[in-house]
Write a protein that holds these residues in place. Structure first.
Motif, PDB file in Angstrom:
ATOM      1  N   SER A 233     -19.237  21.817 -48.275  1.00  0.00           N
ATOM      2  CA  SER A 233     -20.092  22.553 -47.341  1.00  0.00           C
ATOM      3  C   SER A 233     -21.275  21.706 -46.906  1.00  0.00           C
ATOM      4  N   GLN A 234     -21.878  21.009 -47.845  1.00  0.00           N
ATOM      5  CA  GLN A 234     -23.044  20.191 -47.503  1.00  0.00           C
ATOM      6  C   GLN A 234     -22.650  18.952 -46.703  1.00  0.00           C
ATOM      7  N   ILE A 235     -21.483  18.383 -47.003  1.00  0.00           N
ATOM      8  CA  ILE A 235     -21.001  17.253 -46.199  1.00  0.00           C
ATOM      9  C   ILE A 235     -20.750  17.709 -44.763  1.00  0.00           C
ATOM     10  N   CYS A 236     -20.110  18.874 -44.607  1.00  0.00           N
ATOM     11  CA  CYS A 236     -19.864  19.409 -43.267  1.00  0.00           C
ATOM     12  C   CYS A 236     -21.174  19.621 -42.523  1.00  0.00           C
ATOM     13  N   TRP A 237     -22.158  20.168 -43.208  1.00  0.00           N
ATOM     14  CA  TRP A 237     -23.476  20.378 -42.594  1.00  0.00           C
ATOM     15  C   TRP A 237     -24.021  19.069 -42.030  1.00  0.00           C
ATOM     16  N   ASP A 238     -23.897  18.013 -42.802  1.00  0.00           N
ATOM     17  CA  ASP A 238     -24.452  16.723 -42.405  1.00  0.00           C
ATOM     18  C   ASP A 238     -23.652  16.065 -41.278  1.00  0.00           C
ATOM     19  N   ILE A 239     -22.336  16.000 -41.418  1.00  0.00           N
ATOM     20  CA  ILE A 239     -21.543  15.213 -40.464  1.00  0.00           C
ATOM     21  C   ILE A 239     -21.462  15.864 -39.086  1.00  0.00           C
ATOM     22  N   PHE A 240     -21.693  17.178 -39.027  1.00  0.00           N
ATOM     23  CA  PHE A 240     -21.683  17.861 -37.731  1.00  0.00           C
ATOM     24  C   PHE A 240     -23.093  18.137 -37.211  1.00  0.00           C
ATOM     25  N   TYR A 241     -24.096  17.556 -37.854  1.00  0.00           N
ATOM     26  CA  TYR A 241     -25.494  17.712 -37.419  1.00  0.00           C
ATOM     27  C   TYR A 241     -25.882  19.181 -37.264  1.00  0.00           C
ATOM     28  N   CYS A 242     -25.525  19.990 -38.257  1.00  0.00           N
ATOM     29  CA  CYS A 242     -25.794  21.422 -38.150  1.00  0.00           C
ATOM     30  C   CYS A 242     -27.295  21.710 -38.268  1.00  0.00           C
ATOM     31  N   LYS A 243     -27.686  22.855 -37.730  1.00  0.00           N
ATOM     32  CA  LYS A 243     -29.085  23.268 -37.774  1.00  0.00           C
ATOM     33  C   LYS A 243     -29.172  24.768 -38.005  1.00  0.00           C
ATOM     34  N   ALA A 244     -30.125  25.164 -38.829  1.00  0.00           N
ATOM     35  CA  ALA A 244     -30.429  26.571 -39.137  1.00  0.00           C
ATOM     36  C   ALA A 244     -29.338  27.211 -39.996  1.00  0.00           C
ATOM     37  N   TYR A 245     -28.140  27.409 -39.427  1.00  0.00           N
ATOM     38  CA  TYR A 245     -27.104  28.064 -40.233  1.00  0.00           C
ATOM     39  C   TYR A 245     -25.720  27.760 -39.681  1.00  0.00           C
ATOM     40  N   VAL A 246     -24.736  27.874 -40.559  1.00  0.00           N
ATOM     41  CA  VAL A 246     -23.348  27.672 -40.165  1.00  0.00           C
ATOM     42  C   VAL A 246     -22.465  28.352 -41.206  1.00  0.00           C
ATOM     43  N   ARG A 247     -21.271  28.743 -40.789  1.00  0.00           N
ATOM     44  CA  ARG A 247     -20.283  29.296 -41.722  1.00  0.00           C
ATOM     45  C   ARG A 247     -19.055  28.398 -41.719  1.00  0.00           C
ATOM     46  N   ILE A 248     -18.569  28.062 -42.904  1.00  0.00           N
ATOM     47  CA  ILE A 248     -17.435  27.137 -43.041  1.00  0.00           C
ATOM     48  C   ILE A 248     -16.280  27.884 -43.690  1.00  0.00           C
ATOM     49  N   ASP A 249     -15.160  27.962 -42.976  1.00  0.00           N
ATOM     50  CA  ASP A 249     -13.990  28.701 -43.464  1.00  0.00           C
ATOM     51  C   ASP A 249     -13.009  27.746 -44.124  1.00  0.00           C
ATOM     52  N   MET A 250     -12.458  28.184 -45.256  1.00  0.00           N
ATOM     53  CA  MET A 250     -11.586  27.323 -46.059  1.00  0.00           C
ATOM     54  C   MET A 250     -10.391  28.094 -46.605  1.00  0.00           C
ATOM     55  N   ILE A 251      -9.335  27.358 -46.912  1.00  0.00           N
ATOM     56  CA  ILE A 251      -8.215  27.840 -47.718  1.00  0.00           C
ATOM     57  C   ILE A 251      -8.199  27.011 -48.997  1.00  0.00           C
ATOM     58  N   ILE A 252      -8.075  27.664 -50.124  1.00  0.00           N
ATOM     59  CA  ILE A 252      -8.006  26.920 -51.389  1.00  0.00           C
ATOM     60  C   ILE A 252      -6.565  26.934 -51.888  1.00  0.00           C
ATOM     61  N   HIS A 253      -5.979  25.753 -51.974  1.00  0.00           N
ATOM     62  CA  HIS A 253      -4.590  25.584 -52.412  1.00  0.00           C
ATOM     63  C   HIS A 253      -4.565  24.635 -53.603  1.00  0.00           C
ATOM     64  N   ASP A 254      -4.057  25.100 -54.725  1.00  0.00           N
ATOM     65  CA  ASP A 254      -3.974  24.285 -55.950  1.00  0.00           C
ATOM     66  C   ASP A 254      -5.321  23.651 -56.304  1.00  0.00           C
ATOM     67  N   GLY A 255      -6.377  24.423 -56.166  1.00  0.00           N
ATOM     68  CA  GLY A 255      -7.699  23.955 -56.557  1.00  0.00           C
ATOM     69  C   GLY A 255      -8.366  23.025 -55.566  1.00  0.00           C
ATOM     70  N   VAL A 256      -7.754  22.857 -54.375  1.00  0.00           N
ATOM     71  CA  VAL A 256      -8.322  21.981 -53.348  1.00  0.00           C
ATOM     72  C   VAL A 256      -8.774  22.819 -52.154  1.00  0.00           C
ATOM     73  N   PRO A 257     -10.049  22.744 -51.767  1.00  0.00           N
ATOM     74  CA  PRO A 257     -10.501  23.455 -50.565  1.00  0.00           C
ATOM     75  C   PRO A 257     -10.129  22.676 -49.295  1.00  0.00           C
ATOM     76  N   TYR A 258      -9.368  23.319 -48.420  1.00  0.00           N
ATOM     77  CA  TYR A 258      -9.015  22.761 -47.112  1.00  0.00           C
ATOM     78  C   TYR A 258      -9.874  23.449 -46.055  1.00  0.00           C
ATOM     79  N   VAL A 259     -10.620  22.690 -45.291  1.00  0.00           N
ATOM     80  CA  VAL A 259     -11.497  23.284 -44.284  1.00  0.00           C
ATOM     81  C   VAL A 259     -10.675  23.672 -43.059  1.00  0.00           C
TER      82      VAL A 259
END
Length: 307
Positions: A233-259
């Motif tokens: 989540s924090q990497i996504c915030w940084d690499i997309f130059y997010c500001k104020a707020y954002v929501r990140i949707d994921m699927i977790i498969h075998d313990g791995v979060p896929y964005v």
């Protein structure tokens, strides 16, 4: 401070936007703000309805001319501060193909995909390499509008045709089995994770917006997995130059979060996902709106861009 809540819009998510906008309008503290509504029915309305005495624009639009950077660019040109991410971040996150290319380049797991703008010469071999089912949806859409879970070759072309009625490009995406989760980030601080269990095949438009369409609840996952979600989540915030707020949707498969995607203007009714996450940390709806305004008016907080 005079705050204009901008809602409605020209996208297929207009009704969702009106719901978000009305909740924001009602939730803003009248002891702090002079609040007005601006309902967008056509793009020109932003020029004719937005008066010069507005100090801040709270954007409650979704989809085209809301999340794609267009209205952010206009507000920036007019010198009016606004809520959420800037034009570049908004445009990148609205375009799923661009989003996934940046995720892949940053070593963030995401489902395999490709895009097309034609029903001719469909690459069925590539689709079959993903294995059915696959998801076919608008490349720049939201709220699961015109989203199809396709289980056979015969269903591919009709699904692409439907998608191309609402968007210029269709994205064909590998199906990742697993639980669906969403991560809310406020000023680079990751809030409690929400688990989403749809009462349908997937978290479609009906599941998102109908009563009892899905079970959405705060979850406290095993430490290792939660740390992975927070880090991504924090990497996504940084690499997309997010500001104020954002929501990140994921699927977790075998313990791995896929964005799956980033939402730069997520739903903001009291029943929406991010107010639930905020509430789990003791932040009420009105206070959440205060924070969004506060962080939108200050420089974005980032950690590092060395990914």
């Amino acid at each position: 401070m005079k705050v204009a809540v901008i809602m409605g819009g020209i996208s297929s998510e207009r009704e969702v936007s009106l719901n978000s906008g009305n909740e924001v309008f009602n939730g803003l503290d009248r002891n702090k703000y002079d609040v007005v509504k601006i309902i967008i029915d056509k793009t020109e309305d932003i020029f004719t309805k937005l008066t010069n005495d507005i100090d801040f624009a709270f954007i409650a639009l979704h989809g085209k001319f809301g999340e794609d950077g267009c209205i952010q660019s206009i507000l920036h040109a007019k010198g009016i501060p606004y809520s959420g991410c800037g034009p570049l971040s908004s445009g990148m996150c609205m375009d799923k193909n661009i989003t996934k290319k940046i995720l892949k380049n940053s070593n963030i797991p995401t489902a395999k995909w490709f895009v097309t703008n034609s029903c001719e010469n469909i690459d069925y071999d590539k689709i079959e390499s993903f294995k059915y089912p696959v998801f076919i949806k608008p490349n720049s859409g939201g709220s699961s509008v015109a989203t199809f879970c396709v289980r056979s070759k015969e269903e591919v072309k009709p699904a692409i045709e439907k998608v191309l009625e609402v968007d210029e490009y269709a994205i064909i995406e590998e199906y990742i089995s697993g639980g669906e989760y969403t991560s809310f980030v406020l000023n680079n601080e990751v809030y409690p994770t929400i688990s989403i269990k749809a009462n349908s095949e997937f978290f479609d438009y009906t599941a998102k917006y109908n009563d009892n369409g899905a079970l959405e609840e705060v979850v406290y996952l095993e430490e290792n997995l939660q740390n992975k979600i927070n880090e991504i989540s924090q990497i996504c915030w940084d690499i997309f130059y997010c500001k104020a707020y954002v929501r990140i949707d994921m699927i977790i498969h075998d313990g791995v979060p896929y964005v799956l995607e980033l939402n730069t203007l997520p739903g903001l009714t009291k029943a929406s996902l991010i107010p639930k996450s905020a509430a789990a940390k003791g932040l009420g709806f009105s206070d959440l709106l205060d924070k969004i305004i506060e962080y939108s008016l200050t420089p974005s907080k980032v950690a590092s861009l060395n990914y």
